[in-house]
Design a protein around this motif. Structure first.
Motif, mmCIF file in Angstrom:
data_model
loop_
_atom_site.group_PDB
_atom_site.id
_atom_site.type_symbol
_atom_site.label_atom_id
_atom_site.label_comp_id
_atom_site.label_asym_id
_atom_site.label_seq_id
_atom_site.Cartn_x
_atom_site.Cartn_y
_atom_site.Cartn_z
ATOM 1 N N PHE A 49 0.994 -0.934 0.275
ATOM 2 C CA PHE A 49 -0.413 0.058 0.104
ATOM 3 C C PHE A 49 0.963 1.420 0.426
ATOM 4 O O PHE A 49 0.749 2.668 -0.473
ATOM 5 C CB PHE A 49 -0.919 -0.180 1.711
ATOM 6 N N ALA A 50 1.948 1.453 0.775
ATOM 7 C CA ALA A 50 2.870 2.320 0.624
ATOM 8 C C ALA A 50 3.693 2.620 -0.696
ATOM 9 O O ALA A 50 3.447 4.122 -1.196
ATOM 10 C CB ALA A 50 3.905 2.059 1.960
ATOM 11 N N ILE A 51 3.329 1.311 -1.221
ATOM 12 C CA ILE A 51 4.779 1.365 -2.403
ATOM 13 C C ILE A 51 3.364 2.127 -3.092
ATOM 14 O O ILE A 51 3.919 2.811 -4.623
ATOM 15 C CB ILE A 51 5.213 -0.034 -3.022
ATOM 16 N N TYR A 52 2.320 1.662 -3.544
ATOM 17 C CA TYR A 52 1.356 2.230 -4.515
ATOM 18 C C TYR A 52 0.917 3.309 -4.013
ATOM 19 O O TYR A 52 0.731 4.655 -5.272
ATOM 20 C CB TYR A 52 -0.287 1.338 -4.416
ATOM 21 N N PRO A 84 -8.990 2.271 -6.248
ATOM 22 C CA PRO A 84 -10.839 1.411 -6.876
ATOM 23 C C PRO A 84 -10.161 -0.175 -6.332
ATOM 24 O O PRO A 84 -9.214 -0.470 -5.548
ATOM 25 C CB PRO A 84 -9.739 1.813 -8.513
ATOM 26 N N ALA A 85 -11.372 -0.907 -5.794
ATOM 27 C CA ALA A 85 -11.512 -2.088 -5.404
ATOM 28 C C ALA A 85 -10.536 -3.302 -6.549
ATOM 29 O O ALA A 85 -10.007 -4.154 -5.009
ATOM 30 C CB ALA A 85 -13.278 -2.349 -5.836
ATOM 31 N N HIS A 86 -10.303 -3.198 -7.508
ATOM 32 C CA HIS A 86 -9.386 -3.976 -7.772
ATOM 33 C C HIS A 86 -8.065 -3.632 -7.627
ATOM 34 O O HIS A 86 -7.380 -4.447 -7.987
ATOM 35 C CB HIS A 86 -9.550 -4.064 -9.534
ATOM 36 N N ILE A 87 -8.160 -2.975 -7.763
ATOM 37 C CA ILE A 87 -6.590 -2.284 -6.801
ATOM 38 C C ILE A 87 -6.216 -2.846 -5.695
ATOM 39 O O ILE A 87 -4.465 -2.891 -5.143
ATOM 40 C CB ILE A 87 -6.165 -0.949 -7.484
ATOM 41 N N LEU A 138 -7.673 -4.667 -3.863
ATOM 42 C CA LEU A 138 -7.970 -6.646 -3.616
ATOM 43 C C LEU A 138 -6.257 -6.944 -3.632
ATOM 44 O O LEU A 138 -5.632 -7.712 -3.502
ATOM 45 C CB LEU A 138 -8.685 -7.208 -4.362
ATOM 46 N N ARG A 139 -5.849 -6.274 -4.771
ATOM 47 C CA ARG A 139 -4.705 -7.072 -5.675
ATOM 48 C C ARG A 139 -3.660 -6.584 -4.930
ATOM 49 O O ARG A 139 -2.876 -7.615 -4.008
ATOM 50 C CB ARG A 139 -4.290 -6.276 -6.739
ATOM 51 N N LEU A 140 -3.736 -5.233 -3.930
ATOM 52 C CA LEU A 140 -2.558 -5.037 -3.076
ATOM 53 C C LEU A 140 -3.252 -6.088 -1.958
ATOM 54 O O LEU A 140 -1.706 -6.047 -1.230
ATOM 55 C CB LEU A 140 -3.179 -3.263 -2.773
ATOM 56 N N SER A 141 -3.974 -6.171 -1.447
ATOM 57 C CA SER A 141 -4.387 -6.758 -0.101
ATOM 58 C C SER A 141 -3.819 -8.467 -0.613
ATOM 59 O O SER A 141 -3.338 -8.807 0.398
ATOM 60 C CB SER A 141 -5.837 -7.270 -0.189
ATOM 61 N N LEU A 142 -3.641 -8.926 -1.611
ATOM 62 C CA LEU A 142 -3.704 -10.155 -1.753
ATOM 63 C C LEU A 142 -1.753 -10.156 -1.644
ATOM 64 O O LEU A 142 -1.237 -11.441 -1.429
ATOM 65 C CB LEU A 142 -3.784 -11.327 -3.800
ATOM 66 N N ALA A 143 -1.071 -8.839 -2.550
ATOM 67 C CA ALA A 143 0.445 -8.987 -2.601
ATOM 68 C C ALA A 143 0.509 -9.144 -1.065
ATOM 69 O O ALA A 143 1.450 -9.268 -0.687
ATOM 70 C CB ALA A 143 0.820 -8.114 -3.347
ATOM 71 N N ALA A 144 -0.151 -7.971 -0.374
ATOM 72 C CA ALA A 144 0.578 -7.710 1.328
ATOM 73 C C ALA A 144 0.346 -9.527 1.911
ATOM 74 O O ALA A 144 1.193 -9.335 2.966
ATOM 75 C CB ALA A 144 -0.264 -6.510 2.033
ATOM 76 N N LEU A 145 -0.919 -10.491 1.758
ATOM 77 C CA LEU A 145 -1.216 -11.826 2.646
ATOM 78 C C LEU A 145 0.179 -12.839 1.761
ATOM 79 O O LEU A 145 0.219 -13.285 2.688
ATOM 80 C CB LEU A 145 -2.271 -11.794 1.822
ATOM 81 N N VAL A 146 0.249 -12.492 0.979
ATOM 82 C CA VAL A 146 1.280 -13.528 0.691
ATOM 83 C C VAL A 146 3.280 -12.639 0.944
ATOM 84 O O VAL A 146 3.760 -13.394 1.359
ATOM 85 C CB VAL A 146 1.798 -13.140 -0.981
ATOM 86 N N LEU A 147 3.341 -11.429 0.805
ATOM 87 C CA LEU A 147 4.619 -10.743 1.733
ATOM 88 C C LEU A 147 3.797 -11.347 3.008
ATOM 89 O O LEU A 147 5.411 -12.335 4.017
ATOM 90 C CB LEU A 147 4.409 -9.379 2.114
ATOM 91 N N VAL A 148 3.181 -11.507 3.611
ATOM 92 C CA VAL A 148 2.633 -11.691 5.324
ATOM 93 C C VAL A 148 3.512 -13.179 5.891
ATOM 94 O O VAL A 148 4.604 -13.863 6.363
ATOM 95 C CB VAL A 148 2.007 -11.125 5.872
ATOM 96 N N VAL A 149 2.518 -14.070 4.283
ATOM 97 C CA VAL A 149 2.681 -15.706 4.910
ATOM 98 C C VAL A 149 4.271 -16.152 4.240
ATOM 99 O O VAL A 149 5.422 -16.863 5.177
ATOM 100 C CB VAL A 149 2.201 -16.477 4.129
#
Length: 87
Positions: free
Chosen positions: A16-19, A37-40, A42-53
């Motif tokens: 989110f900070a990078i965006y 926008p919602a699709h952005i 959603l993609r940022l949230s998915l990328a964030a969850l991948v980074l956390v995992v």
């Protein structure tokens, strides 16, 4: 306990900070809802969850004592406290 939690929250917020930095660099007002926008999001949230995992997996793999080590608890020697250690 608070430090690992804050680290994971920080890792989650990185995309989110990078965006937001990308929006600022393109001179777009990042505080308005139309910039997120919602699709952005959603993609940022998915990328964030991948980074956390990935960070959880790396933390579990590379932290702690080696598997064949033995923990020696803290004890007293000659009236002095010797801290615990792994050997």
């Amino acid at each position: 306990m608070i430090r690992p939690v804050l680290m994971e929250i920080g890792i989650f917020l990185v995309p989110f900070a990078i965006y937001a930095a990308y929006l600022i660099a393109n001179r777009v007002d990042f505080m308005i809802a139309a910039s997120w926008p919602a699709h952005i999001v959603l993609r940022l949230s998915l990328a964030a969850l991948v980074l956390v995992v990935v960070s959880f997996i790396l933390l579990a793999h590379f932290s702690g004592a080696p598997p064949d080590s033995t923990y020696i608890p803290a004890h007293m020697e000659n009236g002095r406290l010797v801290p615990g250690a792994e050997r």
